[in-house]
Design a protein around this motif. Structure first.
Motif, PDB file in Angstrom:
ATOM      1  N   LEU A  79      -9.463  -2.168  -2.210  1.00 20.21           N
ATOM      2  CA  LEU A  79      -9.496  -1.332  -3.416  1.00 20.21           C
ATOM      3  C   LEU A  79      -9.773   0.146  -3.125  1.00 20.21           C
ATOM      4  CD1 LEU A  79      -9.284  -2.123  -6.468  1.00 20.21           C
ATOM      5  CD2 LEU A  79     -11.787  -2.032  -6.520  1.00 20.21           C
ATOM      6  N   LYS A  80      -9.050   1.005  -3.810  1.00 22.26           N
ATOM      7  CA  LYS A  80      -9.268   2.444  -3.658  1.00 22.26           C
ATOM      8  C   LYS A  80     -10.559   2.859  -4.358  1.00 22.26           C
ATOM      9  CE  LYS A  80      -4.395   3.977  -3.695  1.00 22.26           C
ATOM     10  NZ  LYS A  80      -4.333   4.652  -2.394  1.00 22.26           N
ATOM     11  N   PRO A  81     -11.222   3.912  -3.877  1.00 21.04           N
ATOM     12  CA  PRO A  81     -12.357   4.470  -4.631  1.00 21.04           C
ATOM     13  C   PRO A  81     -11.840   5.166  -5.899  1.00 21.04           C
ATOM     14  CG  PRO A  81     -11.889   5.807  -2.682  1.00 21.04           C
ATOM     15  CD  PRO A  81     -10.979   4.613  -2.614  1.00 21.04           C
ATOM     16  N   THR A 128      -4.982   8.935 -10.150  1.00 20.71           N
ATOM     17  CA  THR A 128      -3.607   9.378 -10.429  1.00 20.71           C
ATOM     18  C   THR A 128      -2.559   8.361  -9.968  1.00 20.71           C
ATOM     19  OG1 THR A 128      -3.545  10.547  -8.326  1.00 20.71           O
ATOM     20  CG2 THR A 128      -4.192  11.837 -10.256  1.00 20.71           C
ATOM     21  N   MET A 129      -2.990   7.152  -9.655  1.00 23.60           N
ATOM     22  CA  MET A 129      -2.055   6.204  -9.041  1.00 23.60           C
ATOM     23  C   MET A 129      -1.004   5.603  -9.988  1.00 23.60           C
ATOM     24  SD  MET A 129      -1.833   6.204  -5.910  1.00 23.60           S
ATOM     25  CE  MET A 129      -2.436   7.745  -5.275  1.00 23.60           C
ATOM     26  N   ARG A 130      -0.984   6.064 -11.229  1.00 26.62           N
ATOM     27  CA  ARG A 130       0.153   5.737 -12.095  1.00 26.62           C
ATOM     28  C   ARG A 130       1.392   6.499 -11.604  1.00 26.62           C
ATOM     29  NH1 ARG A 130      -2.438   9.804 -15.026  1.00 26.62           N
ATOM     30  NH2 ARG A 130      -1.093  11.397 -15.939  1.00 26.62           N
ATOM     31  N   ASP A 165      -2.731  -5.457   7.514  1.00 23.90           N
ATOM     32  CA  ASP A 165      -3.930  -4.823   8.044  1.00 23.90           C
ATOM     33  C   ASP A 165      -4.713  -4.190   6.902  1.00 23.90           C
ATOM     34  OD1 ASP A 165      -5.366  -3.654  10.522  1.00 23.90           O
ATOM     35  OD2 ASP A 165      -4.928  -1.855   9.319  1.00 23.90           O
ATOM     36  N   ASN A 166      -3.965  -3.678   5.924  1.00 18.82           N
ATOM     37  CA  ASN A 166      -4.591  -3.001   4.786  1.00 18.82           C
ATOM     38  C   ASN A 166      -3.683  -3.177   3.565  1.00 18.82           C
ATOM     39  OD1 ASN A 166      -5.468  -0.985   2.886  1.00 18.82           O
ATOM     40  ND2 ASN A 166      -6.533   0.034   4.562  1.00 18.82           N
ATOM     41  N   THR A 167      -4.239  -3.750   2.503  1.00 22.01           N
ATOM     42  CA  THR A 167      -3.395  -4.016   1.332  1.00 22.01           C
ATOM     43  C   THR A 167      -3.013  -2.736   0.586  1.00 22.01           C
ATOM     44  OG1 THR A 167      -5.296  -4.332  -0.146  1.00 22.01           O
ATOM     45  CG2 THR A 167      -4.436  -6.297   0.980  1.00 22.01           C
ATOM     46  N   ASP A 168      -3.677  -1.621   0.961  1.00 19.19           N
ATOM     47  CA  ASP A 168      -3.348  -0.356   0.301  1.00 19.19           C
ATOM     48  C   ASP A 168      -2.112   0.311   0.928  1.00 19.19           C
ATOM     49  OD1 ASP A 168      -3.551   1.668  -1.517  1.00 19.19           O
ATOM     50  OD2 ASP A 168      -5.278   2.652  -0.583  1.00 19.19           O
ATOM     51  N   ALA A 169      -1.641  -0.219   2.053  1.00 20.63           N
ATOM     52  CA  ALA A 169      -0.385   0.290   2.620  1.00 20.63           C
ATOM     53  C   ALA A 169       0.734  -0.603   2.099  1.00 20.63           C
ATOM     54  CB  ALA A 169      -0.441   0.286   4.139  1.00 20.63           C
ATOM     55  N   GLU A 170       0.869  -0.616   0.756  1.00 16.64           N
ATOM     56  CA  GLU A 170       1.765  -1.546   0.077  1.00 16.64           C
ATOM     57  C   GLU A 170       3.173  -0.990  -0.104  1.00 16.64           C
ATOM     58  OE1 GLU A 170      -0.090   0.613  -1.459  1.00 16.64           O
ATOM     59  OE2 GLU A 170       1.448   1.441  -2.763  1.00 16.64           O
ATOM     60  N   GLY A 171       3.264   0.342  -0.194  1.00 14.49           N
ATOM     61  CA  GLY A 171       4.568   0.956  -0.477  1.00 14.49           C
ATOM     62  C   GLY A 171       5.590   0.611   0.579  1.00 14.49           C
ATOM     63  N   ARG A 172       5.156   0.665   1.852  1.00 12.95           N
ATOM     64  CA  ARG A 172       6.070   0.386   2.962  1.00 12.95           C
ATOM     65  C   ARG A 172       6.528  -1.071   2.958  1.00 12.95           C
ATOM     66  NH1 ARG A 172       1.769   2.365   7.292  1.00 12.95           N
ATOM     67  NH2 ARG A 172       1.317   3.691   5.515  1.00 12.95           N
ATOM     68  N   LEU A 173       5.686  -1.959   2.373  1.00  6.81           N
ATOM     69  CA  LEU A 173       6.068  -3.381   2.302  1.00  6.81           C
ATOM     70  C   LEU A 173       7.174  -3.586   1.270  1.00  6.81           C
ATOM     71  CD1 LEU A 173       2.472  -4.928   2.477  1.00  6.81           C
ATOM     72  CD2 LEU A 173       4.177  -4.813   4.321  1.00  6.81           C
ATOM     73  N   THR A 182       6.110   8.104  -2.767  1.00  5.82           N
ATOM     74  CA  THR A 182       4.741   8.645  -2.657  1.00  5.82           C
ATOM     75  C   THR A 182       4.029   7.749  -1.650  1.00  5.82           C
ATOM     76  OG1 THR A 182       4.271   7.248  -4.574  1.00  5.82           O
ATOM     77  CG2 THR A 182       4.524   9.612  -4.989  1.00  5.82           C
ATOM     78  N   LEU A 183       4.347   7.936  -0.365  1.00  9.49           N
ATOM     79  CA  LEU A 183       3.983   6.917   0.618  1.00  9.49           C
ATOM     80  C   LEU A 183       2.629   7.071   1.290  1.00  9.49           C
ATOM     81  CD1 LEU A 183       5.359   4.296   1.391  1.00  9.49           C
ATOM     82  CD2 LEU A 183       6.129   5.378   3.492  1.00  9.49           C
ATOM     83  N   THR A 184       2.306   8.279   1.751  1.00 10.25           N
ATOM     84  CA  THR A 184       1.058   8.389   2.523  1.00 10.25           C
ATOM     85  C   THR A 184       0.194   9.596   2.155  1.00 10.25           C
ATOM     86  OG1 THR A 184       2.029   9.719   4.334  1.00 10.25           O
ATOM     87  CG2 THR A 184       2.172   7.320   4.551  1.00 10.25           C
ATOM     88  N   GLY A 185      -1.101   9.352   2.055  1.00  7.07           N
ATOM     89  CA  GLY A 185      -2.058  10.441   1.897  1.00  7.07           C
ATOM     90  C   GLY A 185      -1.977  11.368   3.102  1.00  7.07           C
ATOM     91  N   ALA A 186      -1.592  10.824   4.249  1.00 12.58           N
ATOM     92  CA  ALA A 186      -1.486  11.622   5.478  1.00 12.58           C
ATOM     93  C   ALA A 186      -0.433  12.721   5.350  1.00 12.58           C
ATOM     94  CB  ALA A 186      -1.146  10.723   6.658  1.00 12.58           C
ATOM     95  N   CYS A 187       0.641  12.436   4.619  1.00 14.27           N
ATOM     96  CA  CYS A 187       1.681  13.444   4.422  1.00 14.27           C
ATOM     97  C   CYS A 187       1.127  14.573   3.554  1.00 14.27           C
ATOM     98  CB  CYS A 187       2.922  12.826   3.766  1.00 14.27           C
ATOM     99  SG  CYS A 187       4.288  13.980   3.608  1.00 14.27           S
TER     100      CYS A 187
HETATM  101  N1  BES Z   1       0.294   5.508  -2.843  1.00 13.95           N
HETATM  102  C1  BES Z   1      -0.502   5.756  -1.695  1.00 13.95           C
HETATM  103  C2  BES Z   1      -0.228   7.111  -1.066  1.00 13.95           C
HETATM  104  C3  BES Z   1      -0.628   8.323  -1.866  1.00 13.95           C
HETATM  105  C4  BES Z   1      -1.846   8.936  -1.618  1.00 13.95           C
HETATM  106  C5  BES Z   1       0.218   8.867  -2.794  1.00 13.95           C
HETATM  107  C6  BES Z   1      -2.201  10.065  -2.341  1.00 13.95           C
HETATM  108  C7  BES Z   1      -0.124   9.976  -3.526  1.00 13.95           C
HETATM  109  C8  BES Z   1      -1.323  10.580  -3.293  1.00 13.95           C
HETATM  110  C9  BES Z   1      -0.236   4.685  -0.646  1.00 13.95           C
HETATM  111  O1  BES Z   1       0.129   3.453  -1.116  1.00 13.95           O
HETATM  112  C10 BES Z   1      -1.492   4.500   0.126  1.00 13.95           C
HETATM  113  O2  BES Z   1      -2.435   4.029  -0.446  1.00 13.95           O
HETATM  114  N2  BES Z   1      -1.478   4.860   1.381  1.00 13.95           N
HETATM  115  C11 BES Z   1      -2.622   4.740   2.222  1.00 13.95           C
HETATM  116  C12 BES Z   1      -2.164   4.160   3.518  1.00 13.95           C
HETATM  117  C13 BES Z   1      -3.297   3.764   4.422  1.00 13.95           C
HETATM  118  C14 BES Z   1      -3.999   2.548   3.891  1.00 13.95           C
HETATM  119  C15 BES Z   1      -2.724   3.512   5.787  1.00 13.95           C
HETATM  120  C16 BES Z   1      -3.181   6.148   2.414  1.00 13.95           C
HETATM  121  O3  BES Z   1      -2.420   7.089   2.534  1.00 13.95           O
HETATM  122  O4  BES Z   1      -4.410   6.272   2.419  1.00 13.95           O
END
Ligand code: BES
Ligand code: MN
Ligand code: ZN
Length: 464
Positions: free
Chosen positions: A247-249, A255-257, A315-323, A345-350
């Motif tokens: 779960l995300k904090p 804003t995850m809508r 490994d992490n259910t929050d990396a769901e977009g790529r799945l 909207t794939l990665t916070g890293a981007c």
């Molecule tokens: N939807 C998020 C990515 C995201 C983050 C979009 C901030 C818009 C703003 C994505 O599904 C996600 O949670 N990615 C994780 C991946 C991590 C678990 C490897 C992330 O970026 O933290």
């Protein structure tokens, strides 16, 4: 906002006549030259504005001068920003109507209309008190064809922005499917859970399991009369991303809508493509679902099998977009198209790397990447290439499956890119990461806070 075209607006009776001034040059209007330029030294630096009451000296009640900056630096994108600026000013003074008479060398009608519609946008559906809007504008000089194309682009962006701004309770997978079905000139196929299962989309289905909202796999198709090329565009369609069991904090979840901004972009593009009628075949694909920690949710340590048979250790259910994208990419690879583009909207890293300014782009074909970067630049958007070195796969190594869905936090956008590549076969492919650019927490240039509709202009121009 109603947008019209007239050959000559100079002597039109109007509330506000909007004109331009280049630095070091006079405007096309004597009154403006006398009062603003000579008496008040209005320079016309890019984005500056000057408002002047005409006191009945010309048919217009007021003149709004917009600074266009240096003449040799002016271009189509500056036209978009300048018109947006003018519209914001008109909103401020509560003008209901205006005529635009720009003294420029090219037919910037498309860029001007886009700028007007970007600035006119408000998401006030749920507000009792509505935002003040400019009801009607008229452009002089520009061609009707150019302005009409801009209107199509602007309306597509509105479709995208509205969907991405809507709460998750409204913009559900079923709602996206309904919107897809309603598009004119597009044929749409919707696949439900059982069919998704039958197609072998084990990665996508796992993500969807934890939510009460059923997944919808959406396949839209536009076909030009004599298609010269076939392209598939895939949008990440996470109608809500809670993170799942991981779960995300609260601050990250807020804003995850917007996690279906890629899907909203694809729907916006498909809504416009049938009006632009390019001679290509376009497939719009969305694997829509929610990522929730319900009783049936997928769990860390689960092993999933994607449509192409590759196995993934969660490994992490929050990396769901790529799945979800993995199965959508397998599906698109089987369509026999020339190119596949995914937008997500794939990665916070981007977002960490590029902020809210630029979207990340990666792919397996250098030429396609540069054509997209170039198109973005011409469309008023910024795409920046991120690397896809094979070494990024190292952190995704699994002891028990073909790969894990996440690894090291470092280089996260690139790791996601190489992960996606495992599900692309025999086709040119680009991936656009819009995590930072799709949704703004505060206003930025011509955009109010909220959804930006990023990708719509670039993809439409690219397809054209
Ligand atoms: N939807 C998020 C990515 C995201 C983050 C979009 C901030 C818009 C703003 C994505 O599904 C996600 O949670 N990615 C994780 C991946 C991590 C678990 C490897 C992330 O970026 O933290
Ligand atoms: Mn996530
Ligand atoms: Zn997500």
């Amino acid at each position: 906002m109603d947008i019209k075209v007239l050959t000559d607006v100079k002597d039109q009776k109007t509330e506000v006549l909007v004109i331009n001034k280049f630095e070091g040059e006079k405007t096309s209007c004597e009154l403006a030259n006398t009062y603003a330029v000579e008496k008040d030294n209005f320079e016309g630096k890019f984005g500056q504005t000057y408002l002047l009451h005409t006191l009945g000296k010309i048919p217009a009640d007021k003149i709004l001068i917009v600074g266009f900056g240096k003449k040799d630096e002016f271009d189509a994108n500056k036209m978009t920003s300048a018109v947006a600026k003018a519209i914001k000013k008109l909103q401020q003074i509560h003008a209901k109507e205006a005529c635009f008479d720009f003294d420029v060398m090219c037919d910037y009608g498309k860029s001007a209309a886009i700028g007007a519609l970007i600035a006119d946008y408000a998401f006030d559906k749920y507000k009792t008190e509505k935002v003040t809007r400019v009801e009607k504008i008229t452009f002089g000089k520009f061609s009707e064809a150019a302005v009409n194309e801009g209107i199509i682009f602007g309306e597509a962006m509105k479709v995208t922005r509205d969907l991405a701004n809507e709460p998750a309770a409204y913009a559900t997978p079923a709602k996206l499917a309904e919107v897809a079905k309603s598009l004119e000139g597009i044929t749409t196929e919707i696949y439900d859970k059982d069919e998704i299962e039958r197609m072998g989309m084990g990665a996508y289905l796992a993500v969807a399991k934890g939510s009460i909202q059923p997944p919808k796999f959406i396949h839209m198709k536009y076909s030009g009369i004599t298609p010269k090329k076939k392209i598939a565009i895939i949008g990440k369609g996470l109608c809500f991303d809670s993170g799942g069991m991981d779960l995300k904090p609260p601050a990250s979840m807020l804003t995850m809508r917007d996690d279906m901004s890629g899907a909203a972009c694809v729907l916006g593009v498909m809504s416009a493509i049938a009006k632009l009628k390019p001679e290509i075949e376009v497939h719009g694909i969305i694997a829509a679902c929610e990522n929730m920690p319900g009783n049936n949710a997928y769990k860390p340590g689960d092993i999933l099998t994607a449509k192409n048979g590759k196995t993934i250790e969660v490994d992490n259910t929050d990396a769901e977009g790529r799945l979800t994208l993995a199965d959508a990419l397998c599906y698109a690879s089987e369509l026999g198209v020339d190119e596949v583009i995914d937008i997500a909207t794939l990665t916070g890293a981007c977002m960490v790397a590029l902020g809210t300014v630029a979207s990340g782009i990666m792919g397996n074909d250098e030429d396609m990447i540069s054509r997209l970067i170039h198109t973005a630049k011409e469309s008023g958007e910024k795409f920046w290439e991120l690397p896809m070195y094979p070494e990024y796969m190292n952190s995704l190594k699994s002891d028990i499956a073909d790969m894990k869905n996440t690894g090291s936090r470092n280089g996260g956008a690139s790791a996601a890119g190489v992960f996606l590549q495992e599900f692309v076969s025999g086709v040119k492919w680009c991936h656009i990461d819009i995590a930072g650019t799709a949704f703004l927490e505060k206003p930025q240039s011509e955009f109010i806070s909220g959804a930006t509709g990023v990708g719509v202009r670039t993809l439409l121009n690219y397809l054209k």
